[in-house]
Write an enzyme that holds these catalytic residues in place. Structure first.
Site, PDB file in Angstrom:
ATOM      1  N   TYR A   5       0.821  -1.222   0.000  1.00  0.00           N
ATOM      2  CA  TYR A   5       0.000   0.000   0.000  1.00  0.00           C
ATOM      3  C   TYR A   5       0.852   1.267   0.000  1.00  0.00           C
ATOM      4  CZ  TYR A   5      -4.063  -2.930   0.382  1.00  0.00           C
ATOM      5  OH  TYR A   5      -5.027  -3.865   0.103  1.00  0.00           O
TER       6      TYR A   5
ATOM      7  N   GLN B  63     -15.494   1.929  -5.741  1.00  0.00           N
ATOM      8  CA  GLN B  63     -14.736   0.824  -5.149  1.00  0.00           C
ATOM      9  C   GLN B  63     -13.254   1.200  -5.097  1.00  0.00           C
ATOM     10  OE1 GLN B  63     -16.297  -3.192  -6.951  1.00  0.00           O
ATOM     11  NE2 GLN B  63     -16.686  -1.578  -8.425  1.00  0.00           N
TER      12      GLN B  63
ATOM     13  N   ILE C  50      -9.758   3.058  -4.203  1.00  0.00           N
ATOM     14  CA  ILE C  50      -9.182   3.634  -2.983  1.00  0.00           C
ATOM     15  C   ILE C  50      -8.312   4.842  -3.323  1.00  0.00           C
ATOM     16  CG2 ILE C  50      -9.343   1.465  -1.686  1.00  0.00           C
ATOM     17  CD1 ILE C  50      -6.373   0.978  -2.288  1.00  0.00           C
ATOM     18  N   ASP C  51      -8.224   5.184  -4.620  1.00  0.00           N
ATOM     19  CA  ASP C  51      -7.486   6.407  -4.995  1.00  0.00           C
ATOM     20  C   ASP C  51      -8.360   7.624  -4.695  1.00  0.00           C
ATOM     21  OD1 ASP C  51      -9.094   7.315  -7.342  1.00  0.00           O
ATOM     22  OD2 ASP C  51      -8.368   5.490  -8.319  1.00  0.00           O
TER      23      ASP C  51
ATOM     24  N   HIS D 204     -14.756   0.800  -0.430  1.00  0.00           N
ATOM     25  CA  HIS D 204     -13.620  -0.080  -0.104  1.00  0.00           C
ATOM     26  C   HIS D 204     -12.512   0.665   0.631  1.00  0.00           C
ATOM     27  CE1 HIS D 204     -14.777  -3.192  -3.472  1.00  0.00           C
ATOM     28  NE2 HIS D 204     -15.605  -3.185  -2.451  1.00  0.00           N
TER      29      HIS D 204
ATOM     30  N   CYS E 239       0.662   5.030  16.772  1.00  0.00           N
ATOM     31  CA  CYS E 239      -0.608   5.719  16.467  1.00  0.00           C
ATOM     32  C   CYS E 239      -0.558   7.118  17.077  1.00  0.00           C
ATOM     33  CB  CYS E 239      -1.776   4.917  17.044  1.00  0.00           C
ATOM     34  SG  CYS E 239      -3.341   5.824  16.950  1.00  0.00           S
TER      35      CYS E 239
ATOM     36  N   GLY F  37     -16.431   1.124 -15.411  1.00  0.00           N
ATOM     37  CA  GLY F  37     -15.069   0.616 -15.202  1.00  0.00           C
ATOM     38  C   GLY F  37     -14.936  -0.421 -14.114  1.00  0.00           C
ATOM     39  N   THR F  38     -15.906  -1.310 -14.013  1.00  0.00           N
ATOM     40  CA  THR F  38     -15.787  -2.392 -13.027  1.00  0.00           C
ATOM     41  C   THR F  38     -16.135  -3.721 -13.683  1.00  0.00           C
ATOM     42  OG1 THR F  38     -16.542  -3.250 -10.893  1.00  0.00           O
ATOM     43  CG2 THR F  38     -18.081  -1.826 -12.066  1.00  0.00           C
TER      44      THR F  38
ATOM     45  N   ALA G 201     -13.149   4.844 -20.668  1.00  0.00           N
ATOM     46  CA  ALA G 201     -13.920   5.755 -19.811  1.00  0.00           C
ATOM     47  C   ALA G 201     -13.675   7.223 -20.171  1.00  0.00           C
ATOM     48  CB  ALA G 201     -13.555   5.503 -18.342  1.00  0.00           C
TER      49      ALA G 201
HETATM   50  N1  APR Z   1     -12.139   2.510 -19.425  1.00  0.00           N
HETATM   51  C1  APR Z   1     -13.195   1.798 -18.948  1.00  0.00           C
HETATM   52  N2  APR Z   1     -13.086   0.574 -18.427  1.00  0.00           N
HETATM   53  C2  APR Z   1     -11.860   0.038 -18.365  1.00  0.00           C
HETATM   54  C3  APR Z   1     -10.712   0.703 -18.838  1.00  0.00           C
HETATM   55  C4  APR Z   1     -10.889   1.998 -19.396  1.00  0.00           C
HETATM   56  N3  APR Z   1      -9.880   2.722 -19.868  1.00  0.00           N
HETATM   57  N4  APR Z   1      -9.640  -0.087 -18.649  1.00  0.00           N
HETATM   58  C5  APR Z   1     -10.095  -1.217 -18.091  1.00  0.00           C
HETATM   59  N5  APR Z   1     -11.433  -1.154 -17.927  1.00  0.00           N
HETATM   60  C6  APR Z   1     -12.344  -2.147 -17.340  1.00  0.00           C
HETATM   61  C7  APR Z   1     -11.900  -3.577 -17.530  1.00  0.00           C
HETATM   62  O1  APR Z   1     -12.355  -4.068 -18.771  1.00  0.00           O
HETATM   63  C8  APR Z   1     -12.564  -4.280 -16.349  1.00  0.00           C
HETATM   64  O2  APR Z   1     -13.864  -4.743 -16.698  1.00  0.00           O
HETATM   65  O3  APR Z   1     -12.378  -1.941 -15.951  1.00  0.00           O
HETATM   66  C9  APR Z   1     -12.704  -3.160 -15.306  1.00  0.00           C
HETATM   67  C10 APR Z   1     -11.773  -3.301 -14.105  1.00  0.00           C
HETATM   68  O4  APR Z   1     -12.093  -4.465 -13.396  1.00  0.00           O
HETATM   69  P1  APR Z   1     -11.257  -4.936 -12.123  1.00  0.00           P
HETATM   70  O5  APR Z   1      -9.806  -4.907 -12.418  1.00  0.00           O
HETATM   71  O6  APR Z   1     -11.838  -6.213 -11.662  1.00  0.00           O
HETATM   72  O7  APR Z   1     -11.518  -3.772 -11.061  1.00  0.00           O
HETATM   73  P2  APR Z   1     -12.802  -3.538 -10.121  1.00  0.00           P
HETATM   74  O8  APR Z   1     -14.033  -4.055 -10.778  1.00  0.00           O
HETATM   75  O9  APR Z   1     -12.777  -2.131  -9.696  1.00  0.00           O
HETATM   76  O10 APR Z   1     -12.450  -4.469  -8.889  1.00  0.00           O
HETATM   77  C11 APR Z   1     -13.343  -4.489  -7.783  1.00  0.00           C
HETATM   78  O11 APR Z   1     -11.836  -5.882  -6.579  1.00  0.00           O
HETATM   79  O12 APR Z   1      -9.671  -6.434  -6.019  1.00  0.00           O
HETATM   80  C12 APR Z   1     -10.802  -5.781  -5.600  1.00  0.00           C
HETATM   81  O13 APR Z   1     -11.018  -4.201  -3.944  1.00  0.00           O
HETATM   82  C13 APR Z   1     -10.605  -4.331  -5.271  1.00  0.00           C
HETATM   83  O14 APR Z   1     -12.137  -2.501  -5.563  1.00  0.00           O
HETATM   84  C14 APR Z   1     -11.554  -3.611  -6.203  1.00  0.00           C
HETATM   85  C15 APR Z   1     -12.579  -4.678  -6.517  1.00  0.00           C
END
Ligand code: APR
Length: 245
Positions: free
Chosen positions: A60, A97, A99-100, A115, A142, A182-183, A227
């Site tokens: 981290y 989701q 953390i940035d 998260h 702390c 973007g998830t 995105a």
């Molecule tokens: N624009 C839009 N989407 C994008 C881009 C982009 N430029 N680049 C990648 N992606 C998409 C990918 O295709 C994928 O479907 O973003 C998604 C990212 O998925 P993950 O890597 O699984 O991330 P996320 O869904 O945020 O993960 C959820 O998992 O590991 C844990 O706690 C962590 O918050 C996180 C959670």
């Protein structure tokens, strides 16, 4: 698949790592993602932290340092969501989701970090949550209770309960538009938000992602692309719809 604009009302926007990818932060599950290079069990579980806290801190700390790099900045996707909050006549809530801190740096104020946040640490002894811009070490005391070895990243790890769930559930129940940006739809409860919205039947749901996610078929509308392009275009469509109404 409906591409109708919804009746203007409250909006809930779920974001994931994909919205920050074009700012230079890695996603988790893409080919070159964080979980391809690090063991999730070692760095993102309470058990991993108990076994090797120094390893978890190093993971981290490196990611926290990235946030301080001079060229790291919100991209047009984050900026468009801040614009939507400023100009939409109803509440707009971003549930991230991530953390940035790129949403807040873009100007979003109505934001829940489900998260946790990389720029905060928490004391497992006195429960203080503290802003933490620099590195965290096992030997750090702390500042609130002076105990040593009790600080941990303020991050929700696998097996832990996400933050702000009551507020998120209430907003999902009241919204008329749900956007998922973007998830990959792999991690619950966030991956289940679209089910909840669908079962209530009140909101239009749209996925904006680079490619179809796990749950893409559950959305009423899907828009695929980076995105930084698809989010500003969709926000402009929504805002243009206001003046047409
Ligand atoms: N624009 C839009 N989407 C994008 C881009 C982009 N430029 N680049 C990648 N992606 C998409 C990918 O295709 C994928 O479907 O973003 C998604 C990212 O998925 P993950 O890597 O699984 O991330 P996320 O869904 O945020 O993960 C959820 O998992 O590991 C844990 O706690 C962590 O918050 C996180 C959670």
């Amino acid at each position: 698949m409906s591409s109708e604009l919804p009746t203007p009302g409250p909006i809930v926007i779920l974001t994931g790592a994909g919205i920050s990818k074009e700012s230079g932060l890695d996603t988790f599950r893409d080919k070159d993602g964080i979980w391809a290079r690090h063991s999730l069990e070692e760095v993102a579980t309470p058990e991993g932290f108990a076994r090797d806290p120094a390893k978890v801190h190093a993971f981290y700390n490196a990611r926290r340092r990235q946030l301080a790099e001079p060229d790291l900045a919100p991209n047009p996707g984050h900026l468009a969501l801040a614009k939507l909050e400023a100009e939409w006549p109803h509440p707009v809530l971003v549930v991230t989701q991530n953390i940035d801190n790129l949403h807040e740096r873009a100007g979003t104020t109505h934001l829940l970090h489900m998260h946790g946040e990389l720029t905060k640490v928490r004391c497992t002894a006195c429960d203080a949550v503290l802003e933490w811009p620099g590195d965290l070490e096992v030997s750090t005391a702390c500042p609130a209770c002076a105990r040593v070895g009790t600080l941990r990243p303020h991050i929700v790890w696998f097996g832990e309960i996400p933050l702000h769930m009551e507020e998120i559930d209430a907003a999902l129940s009241a919204c008329s538009l749900f956007l998922s940006i973007g998830t990959s739809g792999n991690v619950y409860p966030a991956a289940g938000f679209v089910h909840m919205v669908r079962s209530l039947g009140r909101a239009h749901s749209v996925e904006l992602n680079l490619e179809p996610s796990q749950g893409a078929s559950l959305f009423a509308e899907t828009i695929h692309g980076p995105a930084s392009q698809v989010v500003p275009a969709y926000v402009e469509r929504l805002l243009a719809g206001l003046s047409d109404a």
